[in-house]
Each structure stands twice: as C-alpha cells, then as structure tokens.
Design a protein around this motif. Sequence first.
Motif, PDB file in Angstrom:
ATOM      1  N   SER A 168       0.840  -1.195   0.000  1.00  0.00           N
ATOM      2  CA  SER A 168       0.000   0.000   0.000  1.00  0.00           C
ATOM      3  C   SER A 168       0.877   1.249   0.000  1.00  0.00           C
ATOM      4  CB  SER A 168      -0.916   0.014   1.225  1.00  0.00           C
ATOM      5  OG  SER A 168      -0.159   0.241   2.398  1.00  0.00           O
ATOM      6  N   MET A 169       0.338   2.338  -0.521  1.00  0.00           N
ATOM      7  CA  MET A 169       1.089   3.585  -0.561  1.00  0.00           C
ATOM      8  C   MET A 169       1.453   4.050   0.845  1.00  0.00           C
ATOM      9  SD  MET A 169       1.641   4.387  -3.692  1.00  0.00           S
ATOM     10  CE  MET A 169       1.878   6.150  -3.831  1.00  0.00           C
ATOM     11  N   LYS A 170       0.557   3.840   1.793  1.00  0.00           N
ATOM     12  CA  LYS A 170       0.828   4.245   3.170  1.00  0.00           C
ATOM     13  C   LYS A 170       2.025   3.485   3.726  1.00  0.00           C
ATOM     14  CE  LYS A 170      -1.194   4.764   7.781  1.00  0.00           C
ATOM     15  NZ  LYS A 170       0.030   4.271   8.450  1.00  0.00           N
ATOM     16  N   LYS A 171       2.054   2.191   3.508  1.00  0.00           N
ATOM     17  CA  LYS A 171       3.163   1.389   4.027  1.00  0.00           C
ATOM     18  C   LYS A 171       4.482   1.795   3.379  1.00  0.00           C
ATOM     19  CE  LYS A 171       2.516  -2.835   5.229  1.00  0.00           C
ATOM     20  NZ  LYS A 171       2.265  -4.310   5.262  1.00  0.00           N
ATOM     21  N   LEU A 172       4.463   2.010   2.078  1.00  0.00           N
ATOM     22  CA  LEU A 172       5.685   2.409   1.384  1.00  0.00           C
ATOM     23  C   LEU A 172       6.158   3.783   1.853  1.00  0.00           C
ATOM     24  CD1 LEU A 172       4.756   1.195  -2.206  1.00  0.00           C
ATOM     25  CD2 LEU A 172       6.443   0.172  -0.674  1.00  0.00           C
ATOM     26  N   HIS A 173       5.217   4.706   2.023  1.00  0.00           N
ATOM     27  CA  HIS A 173       5.595   6.044   2.501  1.00  0.00           C
ATOM     28  C   HIS A 173       6.116   5.985   3.934  1.00  0.00           C
ATOM     29  CE1 HIS A 173       5.626  10.396   2.736  1.00  0.00           C
ATOM     30  NE2 HIS A 173       5.033  10.301   3.908  1.00  0.00           N
ATOM     31  N   ASP A 174       5.481   5.157   4.774  1.00  0.00           N
ATOM     32  CA  ASP A 174       5.939   5.037   6.159  1.00  0.00           C
ATOM     33  C   ASP A 174       7.368   4.505   6.222  1.00  0.00           C
ATOM     34  OD1 ASP A 174       3.532   5.979   7.083  1.00  0.00           O
ATOM     35  OD2 ASP A 174       2.743   4.028   7.671  1.00  0.00           O
ATOM     36  N   LEU A 175       7.717   3.638   5.286  1.00  0.00           N
ATOM     37  CA  LEU A 175       9.061   3.052   5.274  1.00  0.00           C
ATOM     38  C   LEU A 175      10.112   4.012   4.726  1.00  0.00           C
ATOM     39  CD1 LEU A 175       8.401  -0.610   4.069  1.00  0.00           C
ATOM     40  CD2 LEU A 175       9.477   0.059   6.230  1.00  0.00           C
ATOM     41  N   PHE A 176       9.755   4.758   3.684  1.00  0.00           N
ATOM     42  CA  PHE A 176      10.781   5.514   2.963  1.00  0.00           C
ATOM     43  C   PHE A 176      10.573   7.020   2.941  1.00  0.00           C
ATOM     44  CE2 PHE A 176      11.063   1.214   1.239  1.00  0.00           C
ATOM     45  CZ  PHE A 176      12.425   0.995   1.346  1.00  0.00           C
ATOM     46  N   GLY A 177       9.401   7.500   3.361  1.00  0.00           N
ATOM     47  CA  GLY A 177       9.172   8.945   3.370  1.00  0.00           C
ATOM     48  C   GLY A 177       9.447   9.562   2.021  1.00  0.00           C
ATOM     49  N   ASP A 178      10.237  10.639   1.993  1.00  0.00           N
ATOM     50  CA  ASP A 178      10.582  11.306   0.736  1.00  0.00           C
ATOM     51  C   ASP A 178      11.842  10.742   0.099  1.00  0.00           C
ATOM     52  OD1 ASP A 178       8.388  12.972   0.781  1.00  0.00           O
ATOM     53  OD2 ASP A 178       9.430  14.552   1.904  1.00  0.00           O
ATOM     54  N   ASP A 179      12.451   9.725   0.728  1.00  0.00           N
ATOM     55  CA  ASP A 179      13.657   9.138   0.140  1.00  0.00           C
ATOM     56  C   ASP A 179      13.345   8.426  -1.170  1.00  0.00           C
ATOM     57  OD1 ASP A 179      15.231  10.039   2.206  1.00  0.00           O
ATOM     58  OD2 ASP A 179      15.080   8.189   3.362  1.00  0.00           O
ATOM     59  N   LEU A 180      12.186   7.778  -1.224  1.00  0.00           N
ATOM     60  CA  LEU A 180      11.692   7.155  -2.452  1.00  0.00           C
ATOM     61  C   LEU A 180      10.244   7.582  -2.632  1.00  0.00           C
ATOM     62  CD1 LEU A 180      13.034   3.481  -2.124  1.00  0.00           C
ATOM     63  CD2 LEU A 180      14.076   5.373  -3.381  1.00  0.00           C
ATOM     64  N   ARG A 181       9.887   7.959  -3.830  1.00  0.00           N
ATOM     65  CA  ARG A 181       8.541   8.465  -4.093  1.00  0.00           C
ATOM     66  C   ARG A 181       7.838   7.506  -5.051  1.00  0.00           C
ATOM     67  NH1 ARG A 181      10.298  14.825  -4.739  1.00  0.00           N
ATOM     68  NH2 ARG A 181      11.409  14.916  -2.752  1.00  0.00           N
ATOM     69  N   PHE A 182       6.727   6.963  -4.613  1.00  0.00           N
ATOM     70  CA  PHE A 182       6.012   5.939  -5.363  1.00  0.00           C
ATOM     71  C   PHE A 182       4.776   6.549  -6.016  1.00  0.00           C
ATOM     72  CE2 PHE A 182       8.372   4.016  -1.934  1.00  0.00           C
ATOM     73  CZ  PHE A 182       8.956   2.892  -2.509  1.00  0.00           C
ATOM     74  N   ILE A 183       4.590   6.256  -7.305  1.00  0.00           N
ATOM     75  CA  ILE A 183       3.439   6.793  -8.029  1.00  0.00           C
ATOM     76  C   ILE A 183       2.333   5.747  -8.110  1.00  0.00           C
ATOM     77  CG2 ILE A 183       2.575   7.517 -10.276  1.00  0.00           C
ATOM     78  CD1 ILE A 183       5.011   9.073 -10.742  1.00  0.00           C
ATOM     79  N   GLN A 184       1.181   6.098  -7.613  1.00  0.00           N
ATOM     80  CA  GLN A 184      -0.048   5.333  -7.799  1.00  0.00           C
ATOM     81  C   GLN A 184      -1.215   6.267  -7.506  1.00  0.00           C
ATOM     82  OE1 GLN A 184      -0.203   1.070  -6.926  1.00  0.00           O
ATOM     83  NE2 GLN A 184      -1.972   1.496  -5.623  1.00  0.00           N
ATOM     84  N   ASN A 185      -1.885   6.700  -8.548  1.00  0.00           N
ATOM     85  CA  ASN A 185      -2.990   7.667  -8.435  1.00  0.00           C
ATOM     86  C   ASN A 185      -2.519   9.048  -7.985  1.00  0.00           C
ATOM     87  OD1 ASN A 185      -4.854   5.596  -9.081  1.00  0.00           O
ATOM     88  ND2 ASN A 185      -4.945   4.970  -6.940  1.00  0.00           N
ATOM     89  N   ASN A 186      -1.251   9.339  -8.119  1.00  0.00           N
ATOM     90  CA  ASN A 186      -0.707  10.624  -7.680  1.00  0.00           C
ATOM     91  C   ASN A 186       0.349  11.088  -8.674  1.00  0.00           C
ATOM     92  OD1 ASN A 186       1.110   8.588  -7.053  1.00  0.00           O
ATOM     93  ND2 ASN A 186       1.804   9.530  -5.157  1.00  0.00           N
ATOM     94  N   PHE A 187       1.082  12.143  -8.348  1.00  0.00           N
ATOM     95  CA  PHE A 187       2.159  12.625  -9.207  1.00  0.00           C
ATOM     96  C   PHE A 187       3.218  13.278  -8.323  1.00  0.00           C
ATOM     97  CE2 PHE A 187      -0.042  16.543  -8.424  1.00  0.00           C
ATOM     98  CZ  PHE A 187       0.924  17.528  -8.530  1.00  0.00           C
ATOM     99  N   TYR A 188       4.382  13.525  -8.921  1.00  0.00           N
ATOM    100  CA  TYR A 188       5.437  14.264  -8.229  1.00  0.00           C
ATOM    101  C   TYR A 188       5.990  15.323  -9.168  1.00  0.00           C
ATOM    102  CZ  TYR A 188       5.319  10.901  -4.455  1.00  0.00           C
ATOM    103  OH  TYR A 188       4.907  10.126  -3.402  1.00  0.00           O
ATOM    104  N   GLU A 189       6.432  16.408  -8.580  1.00  0.00           N
ATOM    105  CA  GLU A 189       6.971  17.522  -9.357  1.00  0.00           C
ATOM    106  C   GLU A 189       8.483  17.427  -9.447  1.00  0.00           C
ATOM    107  OE1 GLU A 189       8.967  21.259 -10.082  1.00  0.00           O
ATOM    108  OE2 GLU A 189       8.903  20.244  -8.145  1.00  0.00           O
ATOM    109  N   ALA A 190       9.028  17.734 -10.615  1.00  0.00           N
ATOM    110  CA  ALA A 190      10.475  17.799 -10.796  1.00  0.00           C
ATOM    111  C   ALA A 190      10.781  18.810 -11.892  1.00  0.00           C
ATOM    112  CB  ALA A 190      11.045  16.434 -11.167  1.00  0.00           C
ATOM    113  N   ASP A 191      11.539  19.821 -11.558  1.00  0.00           N
ATOM    114  CA  ASP A 191      11.996  20.812 -12.527  1.00  0.00           C
ATOM    115  C   ASP A 191      10.841  21.417 -13.324  1.00  0.00           C
ATOM    116  OD1 ASP A 191      14.014  22.317 -13.679  1.00  0.00           O
ATOM    117  OD2 ASP A 191      14.420  20.869 -15.260  1.00  0.00           O
TER     118      ASP A 191
END
Length: 233
Positions: free
Chosen positions: A91-114
């Motif tokens: 789950s996204m929650k579990k992955l975020h709890d483990l890695f925070g902003d160190d790794l960013r996982f995409i599923q129904n979301n997006f991330y900004e870069a440059d």
Amino acid sequence: MSIYVISDLHLSFSENVQKPMDVFGGEWLEHAERVKKNWEDTVLENDTVIIAGDISWALKLEDAIPDLNWIRDLPGKKVLVKGNHDLWWASMKKLHDLFGDDLRFIQNNFYEADGYAICGTRGWICPGDEHYSEHDEKIYKRELLRLRTSLMAAKNAGFSKIIVALHFPPMNDPYSESGFTELCREFGAKHVFYGHLHGAEGFRSGVQGNINGIEYRLVSLDYVRCKPYKVEV
C-alpha cells in the motif's frame, strides 16, 4: 537540475531471492554494478530519476527492502512506478511510512520535478494484442483509471508540463492508438517513457519518436545500456 529515466532494474540483493540476470548475457552481465557506476557518474543530488517498473524480483516487501535501500542510497531523487514483476509493491501508506521522501512511489498521484509533473502507472497490454483476453480487459481498464487519476491530480495542481512513466508500452505499434495514448494526448503530456521490452526483437516492437506531438522512448535497462536516459526538457 535534470530528469533521468530507466526501467527494469530487476534487482535481487536479498538472500531470499535467487534471480541472477547474468544468464541472459549481454547488458545483463553485472548489470547492477554497471547501473550503479553509470548512475553515480551521471546523476547529481538535485536531479530526479524515474524508475519505470520491474524494480525488484522480490515477492514480499521485506525481501525488496535491500533493493529499495540500494536505490535510496544512489544520488538524486527517485520516483518509482510499478512493473508487472513488482509483486512486493505494498500500500502507498506502508511504502511512505518506510521511505518517506527518500523514495517516491506513483499510484494515483504525481510528483513535481523541474517544473514538470511526473505521472504514471504500470499499464498493461492493449486491445488488439494477440494475447489480449477478458481478464486483460479488466486490468487494462483499471490501469487507465489510475493513469487518469494521476494526470487529473497534476492538472488540478496547475501543471501543464507533464511526463508520463509507464512500465508496459503504451500501444501495440506506432500506428495504433490505445486508451493510454489518448489520455496522454488529452492531458497534453510532453514525454512518455516505458520499459518491459527486452532483446533485439522486443526493441523493434517498441514505439519511438514523436507521435502526435508526444515524444515516446523505450528505457529498458538493456536498451539504454545500464545508463539512466536524460530527458530533454
């Protein structure tokens, strides 16, 4: 700041996972070591690297952690998309709890870069494929919904420059449309990157170049020769 993309790392650092890639020869010989060297020679800490699926051979999250930690410790910010072999993906929650902003996982979301919104999903084989079945139809429609949700999140946040990362090719051939290509065009994506295809025969079947104003690129590890591909932004 720069944006890079690579797919199909197929890592297996856990002692519980026995999936050596050297048996495939060529670009897979010591591929993890070569990726690491090329990555460290190329990517700076403020850069972003998109990994478009098939990240780890692990079946369970606990066995994928050594591979994910290996990626975490490389330079740059990392954005990960699920591949068909990423059965460890939790789950996204579990992955975020483990890695925070160190790794960013995409599923129904997006991330900004440059200034770009990085959107994506795993994808799937498209209608018209000789192996396409009723079972595939369900997965295909679900993946379309996930991509739309990702793109809509970026649009609602005000982004007009969009990069899409899929694991599967977005279409069967350069002359056929799919729900994925239609969504990318609808939301004005500038670039679409994908992996999944391997070997000379697989490479030939992948769409490349500018089609309807969108730049399509295959970034499988063996195609890019173990070196992250730089996005021309």
